[in-house]
Write a protein that holds these residues in place. Structure first.
Motif: not given
Length: 133
Positions: A12-14, A36-48, A108-113
C-alpha cells in the motif's frame, strides 16, 4: 545503541509513493518518505497500530532514506517516542518509525491538494503553522 538499517514499506505504501511521485514530480522515494515521516511526526496523536503482513514491497537503506541528516531523523523519532510515553528500545523505535512513515504516506497520498510539488509544500506548511486562536 538504537539504529535503523533498512526502511521497509508495504505494498500500500509503495502504491502511495507511486501516486505521490506522479503528482509531485519528485523522482526519489526517499525524499517523499522524509516528507511523510515529518508530516506524521507533526501530528499530535499517536499513529494507529497496525499489522504489516508479508514481505515489504520496497526497501530503502536508512542512510539513503535520511541522507546527511539521518541522525536528525532518528533523534526526532526517539523524541516522539518519549513524548508518547513509549520505551526507547530497538523494537519500539522500529515499529514507531514504520507506523509514522505509513501514516504520513497515507495522509499525503489521499490529500487532493497534493497534486503538485507546490501543493505538497503548502500541505506541509499547514502542518507547521500554529493553530488559529
Amino acid at each position: 545503541m538504537i539504529t535503523i538499517e533498512t526502511v521497509r514499506i508495504d505494498e500500500q505504501g509503495r502504491e502511495q509513493l507511486i501516486r505521490l511521485k506522479r503528482h509531485t514530480g519528485i523522482e526519489t522515494w526517499n525524499v517523499l518518505c522524509r516528507w511523510a515521516l515529518c508530516g506524521s511526526l507533526a501530528e499530535p496523536t499517536k499513529p494507529p497500530t497496525r499489522q504489516f503482513k508479508g514481505e515489504p514491497a520496497v526497501e530503502i537503506a536508512w542512510r539513503v532514506f535520511g541522507g546527511v541528516h539521518h541522525e536528525i531523523y532518528l533523534a526526532l523519532l526517539k523524541q516522539r517516542c518519549l513524548r508518547d510515553g513509549l520505551e526507547l528500545d530497538q523494537a519500539t523505535v522500529h515499529e514507531q518509525f514504520r507506523l509514522h512513515l505509513h501514516r504520513g504516506l497515507g495522509y499525503l497520498a489521499s490529500d487532493r491538494s497534493v497534486r503538485s510539488i507546490g501543493g505538497l509544500a503548502r500541505k506541509l506548511d499547514e502542518v507547521d503553522a500554529p493553530a488559529a486562536a
